[in-house]
Design a protein around this motif. Structure first.
Motif, mmCIF file in Angstrom:
data_model
loop_
_atom_site.group_PDB
_atom_site.id
_atom_site.type_symbol
_atom_site.label_atom_id
_atom_site.label_comp_id
_atom_site.label_asym_id
_atom_site.label_seq_id
_atom_site.Cartn_x
_atom_site.Cartn_y
_atom_site.Cartn_z
ATOM 1 N N PHE A 4 -0.669 13.272 -8.346
ATOM 2 C CA PHE A 4 0.134 13.129 -7.005
ATOM 3 C C PHE A 4 -0.769 14.704 -6.994
ATOM 4 O O PHE A 4 0.077 15.717 -5.213
ATOM 5 N N ASP A 5 -1.068 15.517 -7.284
ATOM 6 C CA ASP A 5 -1.450 17.181 -6.846
ATOM 7 C C ASP A 5 -3.052 16.767 -6.776
ATOM 8 O O ASP A 5 -4.056 17.779 -7.108
ATOM 9 N N SER A 6 -3.301 15.766 -6.023
ATOM 10 C CA SER A 6 -4.324 15.799 -5.219
ATOM 11 C C SER A 6 -4.519 16.040 -3.597
ATOM 12 O O SER A 6 -3.861 16.428 -3.042
ATOM 13 N N LYS A 7 -6.312 15.825 -3.576
ATOM 14 C CA LYS A 7 -6.341 16.062 -2.084
ATOM 15 C C LYS A 7 -5.921 14.451 -1.102
ATOM 16 O O LYS A 7 -5.626 14.057 0.047
ATOM 17 N N TRP A 8 -6.021 13.698 -1.727
ATOM 18 C CA TRP A 8 -5.982 12.228 -1.090
ATOM 19 C C TRP A 8 -5.305 11.556 -2.331
ATOM 20 O O TRP A 8 -6.423 11.828 -3.644
ATOM 21 N N ASN B 139 -6.549 5.523 -6.415
ATOM 22 C CA ASN B 139 -7.241 5.855 -5.667
ATOM 23 C C ASN B 139 -7.113 7.140 -5.798
ATOM 24 O O ASN B 139 -6.098 7.805 -4.819
ATOM 25 N N VAL B 140 -8.071 8.370 -6.058
ATOM 26 C CA VAL B 140 -7.725 9.515 -6.330
ATOM 27 C C VAL B 140 -8.440 10.639 -5.993
ATOM 28 O O VAL B 140 -9.866 10.138 -6.600
ATOM 29 N N ARG C 90 0.669 -1.010 -0.022
ATOM 30 C CA ARG C 90 0.530 -0.194 0.480
ATOM 31 C C ARG C 90 0.763 1.187 0.274
ATOM 32 O O ARG C 90 2.034 1.599 0.714
ATOM 33 N N PHE C 91 0.210 2.295 -0.845
ATOM 34 C CA PHE C 91 0.878 3.177 -0.668
ATOM 35 C C PHE C 91 -0.103 4.647 -0.926
ATOM 36 O O PHE C 91 -0.788 4.256 -1.338
ATOM 37 N N ALA C 92 0.316 5.450 0.544
ATOM 38 C CA ALA C 92 -1.014 6.182 0.175
ATOM 39 C C ALA C 92 -0.245 7.680 0.721
ATOM 40 O O ALA C 92 0.899 7.951 1.009
ATOM 41 N N GLN C 93 -1.389 8.601 0.768
ATOM 42 C CA GLN C 93 -0.708 10.416 1.133
ATOM 43 C C GLN C 93 -1.452 10.771 1.087
ATOM 44 O O GLN C 93 -3.156 11.364 0.523
ATOM 45 N N GLY C 94 -2.026 12.011 2.069
ATOM 46 C CA GLY C 94 -3.256 13.108 1.824
ATOM 47 C C GLY C 94 -3.988 12.525 3.319
ATOM 48 O O GLY C 94 -3.684 11.601 4.010
ATOM 49 N N TRP C 95 -4.853 12.874 3.247
ATOM 50 C CA TRP C 95 -6.132 13.071 4.376
ATOM 51 C C TRP C 95 -7.040 12.634 3.535
ATOM 52 O O TRP C 95 -7.707 13.846 2.933
ATOM 53 N N TRP C 96 -8.104 11.514 3.883
ATOM 54 C CA TRP C 96 -9.581 11.382 3.955
ATOM 55 C C TRP C 96 -9.956 11.783 4.729
ATOM 56 O O TRP C 96 -10.440 11.501 6.012
ATOM 57 N N ASP C 97 -11.406 13.014 4.093
ATOM 58 C CA ASP C 97 -12.139 13.774 4.807
ATOM 59 C C ASP C 97 -13.274 13.090 5.167
ATOM 60 O O ASP C 97 -13.968 13.111 3.764
ATOM 61 N N ALA C 98 -13.463 12.417 6.036
ATOM 62 C CA ALA C 98 -14.654 10.726 5.719
ATOM 63 C C ALA C 98 -15.620 12.326 6.444
ATOM 64 O O ALA C 98 -17.046 11.305 5.924
#
Lengths: 596, 406, 642
Positions: A204-208, A233-234, A78-86
């Motif tokens: 990578f210019d994404s929120k999550w 998933n972006v 898994r690679f992930a970055q950013g913050w998922w705004d639930a």
């Protein structure tokens, strides 16, 4: 856990027919966000057993060989970055099974007659993978590895000779250099098919964003094959992407006429403009968001018409848009598979560009978002760099049903938690013990981190607060990273909802934490060595001086001195004394020799 | 008689003071327990509770980096917990135990001062001695921090007190003390002189064997506790010997080993341990006539040379010195060393605060103060050593004569 | 070694020690003078250094700013809105703002706070929002703060509007690697402090990671232009932010050709006068920050490892060349620099004295000033101690212990008074203070009754203890809050050197009477209560021209104002943890003063004392002494240590 299994079983279904599928789901989210889910799945040729697979077909040989040589049974990355705004976007796509925590996360079932062997192979595996994906997975060492945590269970029935290893690197920043190898694994290598949309700058210019790879062997009466499923998933910020598209990637002020003002304000004028909350009307194309349109269908993809999805329609689509009536779509190229108010699906055509444009005058109307069955927030409390606390709040939003969850946390060894200080409190209940089971293995300096796993029950419509203290320790100079004063990352905690039915299954991660350790002065080694040694020598010298030298009345000396008459005499006398020196005196001289 | 009454009053006052603080500020125990100057990896009460908690859970406290204290303590506190039901640092049971321990220490000190090794010497009234111990801020703070060093201290004092009355008990006490605090082993040589003044070999051998047996017995305890493995030795004594738990304290070790280059770390670990050991025999030999003072001085040396020193040790050291009023004729730097020590004690928390909490100072501040502290202790140590040797030189007959060492 | 010993012996023979000791008082006075002189040497050329950016990652002013053009329209609109909100209740304000920043995509929340003490309650509601950085992982954050009311009690219209406009504008950047937290606290005093505390101790509904730095916007009034920027950086208890942060702001404003000043000194830094003024004002600010009123907004962040500065726009009506947009750009650029940080601020200096925006004096150069002053007290103390132990009675350990006990008793008494003052309800605090001051004036007379039969050395010891205590405190303070230590040192100077215990005055003459006069004057002037009154009279609410004549100077003191002042001090200690005044006042100043006072009071007992020495009262003491000898003197500071 069963949830995970079932989902993978579905995957297996899809893979039984050897082939390659790629899907892209586009789902507008509130406040002009857009969730794009890429999904690619393929599998190797059949073979009597996974070990004797020699014909990989379109399955990437590089991975196949790594898995084979490392005796890995299953591998998940898994690679992930950013913050998922639930609160805005609801639950994670596909119940979070494919969404990782911040940074890189890897877990695998390793085969081995005993643990040691399996562990050796595990380190082989992560080293190989780190080379393959340009990620520093090789830093997953014993201090970052957990063995057989409850939270993960193999998607294919596991046996005694398989060990689960889990490791994570919260510090790792995911970027293009990870994406490129990821795309390279695909048969069309990003030249055709929806994978051609995968451009690092946009993704990578994404929120999550989260990338996942899963390698699972599946065996049937027909034989075994190695399946691979890759997902990205972006969540894109549409407005920002459009701006970037239109002019340079900087927020150049809009011309006054293009400002969206609230005319109703009485002071509204040519130079005063109260901005409207968010643009109600928006129009964009796939090519605006991803920089280019899908240039063609990937020739290697076989569409299998037999399989139907939950809508009872052909599942062999390539691109689906999940929208509401407020939206209107228009496509260029491709063929329409189905078109409802809620979703429209298209499939690509070879050698034909495909582009899809979204248009709405009410961006706030989006297809209903499913709410996460549980919320978790973890934060560090306290002040200073010696002690601290961790406070985790798990909230059960459902008004009717209790949920039981597994919470899994691994702390680095330089963070010393006190389990005895752990307190749990459930809002609205005075005395309710939410802890069903607790697994704990204390840290061991420089060998392993603290492993904590808890099975918890959270009553309906209440929130559980877990808090405990910890100490921060010093490290040896060489152990500090170059940017020691930034702090040290603590990998995300993993929360998994235990449920019987797959649709209730859910897994989510907390955000990682930043741990500020006390730092030494990095420029001091020589000074410290010198100063400390000096003090020690001083102590030694004075103490032994006093111990070994003999006492004399001063007047005696003076008399002697005068008696000997002057300097010459003194010298002589001194010389004589040397000869007739007693035990102590010898020692004394020696000591002086050593001390001075 | 009046003497006795005063002594009693002092003890009562001391107990009341401790109780009052503990009731008045229940949080103070936790706060003091977190002061690195007062508690260390080998004496922290919080870590002891953690160890006990794990032990209860069935997780071996010795398989992990959190508990570095002697197995015996876990048993003691488990029993205490079983008996009273809570070992919260401000609970009644703990309060009682720690008060009793402190009063015991004071009582032993008084007893020692009345022993024949002080007969015919000018000494402070017993209530003074008790007061100097019981109202020493360092002692009080250590006690309120619930540092487990109090246990080993009381055992050492007991060993001294019984050294001349009942060898057997004394040996046992010292063994127990060594079990709790490995550095007590350094005290064996001077104790040998106390135990067998005649220096009869057989006698020495017996005592040594007895000591070894007692120590071994206690060690087995840990062996059984950690499920039939000597794993605990690594986590209990190994940590002290190899200094694996790197936490700032008032000693010379932490910053040195933090900064030293990896390749030299083992070498310097040995050197530092050797350094703390090297004083033992010379002091013992030189102070044959004053074995008790040899013990005191060795305690004084370990104050600065041990891996995890704490201010409580200084408290004990000062109290033991207070037995030797007759040597103060010849103490020269009392004012100086007092000022140095006081400044060090005040500035240490301040610099620690600057480094850890405000972030405006760095580690060097605290390190520098720990050096000053070491020098201050050295001043006291050498000054008193010289004083006692001076007395020994001419039996203190001619105090007004100036004496030099050549 | 032997040589040294020999030299040492010779030195002693020649009575070197004696003469050295007799010099000590002179030395200690000289030290104080030296300390003060050093202070005025600091702004001279060669003593100070030019500031520089030591954290390379900051790259100040390198980023291009886009907060301009149409953004100003939005800003103006927000100004209108804020103007409307001026008269709205705080809680409603908060709701409105919360909605705005929520719509921008921030995670906004309202933080209701309250402080309660006895009958007195302070409460309000802050509003704040978190913008989760697209490039970050919510582990680090930056503060963008604008209080409703600024440090000078003006309505911070421009500041709040700018903060909101900027916050909105920041959502359009994707470069942020740290979360941005916008905070609109109800005030810079309680509201902001509570917010910071809660952010660190509780997990708030909208939270982020470790705060790496912050900027507080202070743009009062409805002007759209301003004359210059003033950087406010002094935190509570004299805690300073990392010098790099200030340098960044200064450097950026230089790039933008803004006029930036510190401590309100506008002149060029080529003149010694200006540098000295800046230095002195800096020292005053640092020593009195958070004394009794609200600060400028950067203070509450101090002590939490959060480096923050306040950028105060100064309007001076004759020339206001700069626009609010330029101010906005400055803020944007500073935040971009903080955003560039790879690590928490750690390079550069935390101990410094600014003598101009571009020049500073580092700790190594200025610390001696405070250290010398502190040391002078210790030395005087030592001298008095040695003097006391010379005399026959002084050698008695019992006396030393007793004197020490006496000093400790004074300390405890003061601590008791402190707790009384601390727990007093705000409404009656002023009367209580009056009472306490009364007690503290009467107390010495009672104490005097206890000690008047004691010998002279007793008093000397008492003084020596108190001076050593003072020296200890000052040395400690000088590392925590240099300026405070220095000022206290000067304040205590009379207590150490001018106060003559009348016992030292053997025969009555002009000289001695002058001495006693001086010492009494010193006692009166250096009393904490006199201090408070003077400070209030001349600094807090300075007298108007017609009030300056003597009697009205006192009579015209407005009691309610004084009440506010005293309450303010207590509140800042209680709620904001400003320890640099009330605790110092009660636990350092008061005991010193009382012990000095007691020392001067031993007048009438002098005769008795002299007689008693005549008829062998002291005689038998002597006998006792001979048997005990010097050691007791030494022994006694063993007990002093305990």
């Amino acid at each position: 856990m069963t949830g995970l299994r079932i989902i993978f079983v579905c995957l297996v279904q899809a893979l039984l027919v050897c082939g390659y599928y790629e899907k892209l789901d586009l789902r507008p989210l509130p406040r002009n966000a857009l969730l794009a889910s890429f999904s690619f799945s393929l599998s190797s040729e059949l073979a009597p057993s996974v070990r004797d697979i020699t014909h990989y077909g379109i399955f990437p040989r590089s991975v196949g060989q790594i898995i084979k040589s490392a005796h890995a049974h299953e591998v998940h990355l898994r690679f992930a970055q950013g913050w998922w705004d639930a609160s805005e976007w609801g639950s994670l796509p596909e119940q979070g099974e494919f969404a990782g925590g911040t940074g890189v996360e890897v877990w695998a079932w390793m085969e081995g007659s005993e643990l040691a062997e399996a562990e050796r192979r595990w380190y082989e595996l992560v080293n190989a993978l780190s080379g393959l994906f340009c990620a520093s997975l090789n830093f997953v060492d014993s201090t970052r590895t957990t063995i057989n945590p409850l939270s993960f269970s193999p998607s294919s029935p596991s046996s005694s000779d398989k060990f689960l290893f889990h490791g994570s690197l919260p510090r790792e920043t995911v970027c293009t250099e990870n994406l490129t190898p990821f795309v390279k694994l695909l048969p069309c290598k990003g030249r055709a098919g929806i994978s051609s949309l995968l451009d690092g700058h946009k993704i990578f210019d994404s929120k999550w964003q989260s990338m996942s790879l899963d390698f699972i062997p599946e065996c049937t009466y027909r034989g075994c094959r190695l399946g691979m499923s890759q997902k990205i998933n972006v969540v894109l910020d549409v407005l920002r992407s459009l701006e970037r598209q239109n002019h340079a990637p900087v927020p150049i002020p809009r011309p006054v006429e293009r400002l969206m003002c609230d005319e109703s304000k009485q002071y509204h004028s040519s130079e005063k403009c109260f901005p409207l909350p968010t643009a109600p009307t928006v129009k964009y194309k796939i090519s605006d968001l991803f920089g280019k349109s899908v240039n063609s269908k990937c020739a290697l993809e076989q569409v299998d018409d037999t399989e139907l999805n939950e809508f009872g329609e052909n599942a062999g689509y390539n691109i689906c848009a999940h929208i509401t009536g407020a939206w209107s779509l228009s496509r260029q190229g491709g063929t329409v598979l189905s078109s409802y108010d809620t979703r429209a699906c298209f499939s690509l055509v070879e050698n034909e560009e495909f582009n899809l444009s979204f248009d709405t005058d009410n961006t706030s109307s989006v297809s209903p978002i499913s709410h996460a069955p549980v919320h978790i927030q973890r934060s560090m409390t306290g002040r200073g760099q010696q002690h601290g606390g961790i406070q985790t709040i798990i909230r059960n939003p459902s008004s009717s049903s209790d949920i039981s969850v597994i919470y899994y946390e691994v702390l680095p060894w330089y963070m010393k938690p006190y389990l005895s200080s752990m307190t749990t409190h459930v809002s609205g209940y005075s005395s309710f013990d939410p802890v069903q089971k607790i697994l704990y293995k204390p840290f061991l300096e420089r060998v392993r981190g603290t492993y904590l796993e808890m099975i918890l029950t959270i009553p309906a419509a209440s929130s559980l607060t877990i808090s405990y203290d910890f100490d921060k320790t010093l490290l040896y100079l060489a152990e500090y990273p170059p940017d020691a004063n930034r702090g040290f990352d603590v990998s995300p905690g993993i929360l998994r909802v235990i449920s019987s039915s797959p649709e209730d299954a859910y897994v989510m991660r907390t955000s990682s934490l930043l741990l500020a350790l006390p730092t030494p002065d990095f420029s001091m080694p020589y000074n410290v060595i010198i100063l400390t040694s000096t003090v020690m020598a001083l102590v030694f010298g004075t103490v032994f001086n006093i111990l070994v030298r003999r006492f004399v009345y001063e007047e005696d000396i003076e008399r002697e001195y005068r008696g000997r008459g002057g300097f010459k005499g003194r010298l002589k006398e001194l010389f004589k004394r040397k000869k007739s020196a007693n035990e102590d005196d010898k020692k004394a001289k020696k000591i002086e020799g050593t001390t001075t | 008689m009046d003497e006795q009454k005063r002594l009693l009053n002092v003890c009562i006052a001391a107990v009341l003071l401790r109780a009052a603080i503990s009731i008045g500020f229940p949080a103070i125990h936790g706060i003091l327990d977190q002061r690195v100057e007062l508690t260390t990896a080998s004496t922290s009460f919080k870590q002891l509770r953690e160890g006990l908690h794990l032990y209860r859970m069935g997780v071996s406290p010795f398989d992990g980096g959190v508990y570095h204290q002697a197995p015996l303590l876990i048993l003691i506190f488990q029993a205490l917990d079983g008996f009273y039901g809570s070992i919260a640092p401000n609970s009644l049971a703990i309060n009682v135990v720690y008060c009793v321990l402190d009063v015991l220490c004071a009582w032993f000190l008084v007893q020692i001062s009345t022993s024949e090794s002080f007969s015919g010497r000018k000494k402070l009234d017993s209530w003074n001695i008790a007061a100097i111990y019981l109202f020493n801020p360092l002692v009080i703070a250590t006690n309120l921090a619930r540092s487990t060093a109090v246990f080993s201290n009381v055992l050492i004092l007991a060993a001294i007190r019984f050294a001349t009355y009942s060898q057997f008990l004394s040996v046992l006490f010292l063994a127990a003390a060594s079990h709790l605090n490995i550095y007590a082993v350094y005290l064996v040589p001077p104790f040998m002189i106390l135990w067998s003044p005649t220096k009869a070999f057989s006698n020495c051998a017996v005592t040594v064997l007895l000591y070894a047996a007692a120590f071994g017995g206690l060690s087995l305890l840990g062996y059984f506790m950690s499920g039939g493995s000597f794993q605990y030795i690594k986590s209990t004594y190994g940590t002290l010997l190899f200094f694996s738990d790197l936490v700032p304290n008032m000693g010379l070790w932490w910053y040195f080993f933090m900064e030293i280059f990896d390749s030299f770390r083992p070498l310097f670990t040995y050197i530092f341990q050797l350094y703390s050991l090297i004083y033992v025999l010379p002091i013992t030999i030189r102070l044959q006539k004053e074995p008790l003072f040899a013990i005191v001085s060795i305690l004084g040396v370990t104050l600065i040379s041990k891996a995890y020193p704490e201010l409580g040790d200084l408290g004990i050291y000062i109290s033991l010195l207070s037995l030797y009023q007759h040597i103060f004729t010849n103490v020269r730097y009392a004012l100086l060393s007092a000022l140095v020590i006081i400044h060090a004690l005040v500035l240490a928390p301040n610099f620690y605060h600057l480094w850890i909490y405000l972030g405006s100072g760095n580690a060097n501040f605290f390190y520098a103060i720990s050096l000053v502290y070491a020098i201050g202790v050295t001043l006291i140590l050498t000054d008193t050593l010289r004083a006692i040797l001076r007395i020994e030189f001419d039996g203190g007959e001619e105090p007004q004569k100036v004496v030099v060492q050549i | 070694m032997p040589l040294l010993q020999r030299l040492n012996r010779v030195f002693n023979k020649k009575g070197g020690i004696k003469s050295l000791i007799s010099l000590l008082p002179v030395i200690s006075v000289l030290l104080v003078l030296a300390g003060v002189c050093l202070l005025f040497v600091l702004p001279m050329d060669g003593q100070f250094r030019r500031t520089y950016i030591s954290e390379n990652a900051l790259l100040p002013g390198q980023a291009h700013t886009y907060f301009k053009d149409s953004e100003e329209n939005i800003l103006r609109a927000y100004r209108e809105e804020v103007k409307i909100l001026k008269d709205v209740a705080e809680s409603e304000r908060a709701v409105v703002i919360e909605k705005w920043i929520n719509d921008m995509g921030y995670k906004a929340a309202i933080h209701n706070w309250s402080f309660t003490h006895q009958d007195d309650v302070k409460s309000g509601s802050n509003v704040y929002g978190v913008l989760h950085a697209p490039r970050g992982d919510t582990t680090e954050s930056m503060i963008l703060c604008a209080p409703w009311i600024n440090g000078d009690n003006e309505f911070n219209e421009g500041g709040v509007a700018l903060a909101i406009a900027l916050a909105r504008y920041f959502t359009r950047w994707s470069v942020w690697s740290k979360d941005i937290i916008i905070v609109i606290p109800s005030d810079t005093r309680f509201g902001l402090s509570k917010w910071v505390a809660d952010y660190h101790y509780t997990s708030m509904s909208a939270s982020s990671g470790a705060i790496q730095g912050g900027v507080v916007l202070d743009f009062p009034g409805s002007y759209e232009h301003f004359s210059r920027i003033e950087v406010k950086y002094t935190g509570y208890n004299g805690q300073l932010p990392n010098l790099d942060l200030i340098n960044t702001a200064v450097l950026i404003s230089a790039h933008m050709h803004l006029n930036i000043v510190i401590h309100g000194v506008a002149g060029t830094d080529h003149e010694y006068k200006n540098r000295a003024t800046t230095l002195l004002r800096g020292i005053i600010d640092q020593s009195s920050s958070g004394l009794y009123k609200q600060g400028y907004g950067n203070e509450p962040f101090s002590g939490w490892r959060v480096d923050a500065i306040t950028l105060k726009a100064v309007m001076d009506t004759q020339s206001m060349p700069f626009t609010q947009i330029e101010y906005g750009k400055l803020v944007e650029s500073v935040l971009r620099s903080i955003n560039n940080l790879q690590e928490h601020f750690h390079q550069s200096f935390f101990f410094y004295l600014m003598i101009s925006p571009w020049q500073f004096v580092s700790i190594g150069t200025y610390l001696p000033a405070a250290m010398l002053v502190g040391a002078s007290f210790t030395i005087k103390g030592i001298y008095l101690w040695l003097k006391a132990t010379e005399s026959a009675s002084g050698k008695s350990i019992v006396e030393s212990a007793h004197a020490f006990g006496f000093f400790v008793a004074i300390l405890l008494a003061c601590a008791a008074l402190f707790t009384v003052a601390g727990s007093a309800p705000s409404s009656v605090l002023l009367p209580i203070y009056g009472l306490i001051s009364g007690i503290s004036v009467i107390l010495p007379f009672f104490l005097n009754k206890i000690v008047e039969r004691k010998s002279e050395s007793y008093i000397t010891k008492l003084r020596s203890y108190s001076l050593i205590y003072a020296g200890l405190v000052l040395t400690t303070l000088s590392t925590l809050n240099f300026s405070l230590a220095l000022i206290l040192g000067l304040l205590f100077f009379p207590l150490a050197h001018l106060v003559k215990p009348s016992k030292e005055v053997s025969e009555v003459s002009i000289k001695t009477s002058v001495a006693s006069l001086v010492s009494n004057a010193a006692i009166i002037l250096t009393s904490p209560w006199t201090g408070i009154l003077l400070y209030f009279r001349f600094i807090v609410c300075p007298p108007s021209s017609k009030e300056t004549v003597f009697p009205r100077l006192i009579t015209s003191i407005s009691v309610p104002k004084l009440d506010d002042f005293v309450n303010g001090m207590m509140w800042n200690w209680r709620a904001l943890g400003v320890w640099s005044f009330v605790p110092i006042l009660f636990l350092v100043w008061l005991p010193l003063w009382i012990s000095a006072f007691v020392a001067t009071l031993i007048q009438e007992s002098k005769v008795i004392e002299v007689e008693s020495v005549k008829n062998g009262k002291a005689g038998e003491e002597k006998v006792a002494v001979n048997s005990e000898g010097v050691e007791d003197g030494k022994k006694s500071d063993e007990s002093a240590k305990d």
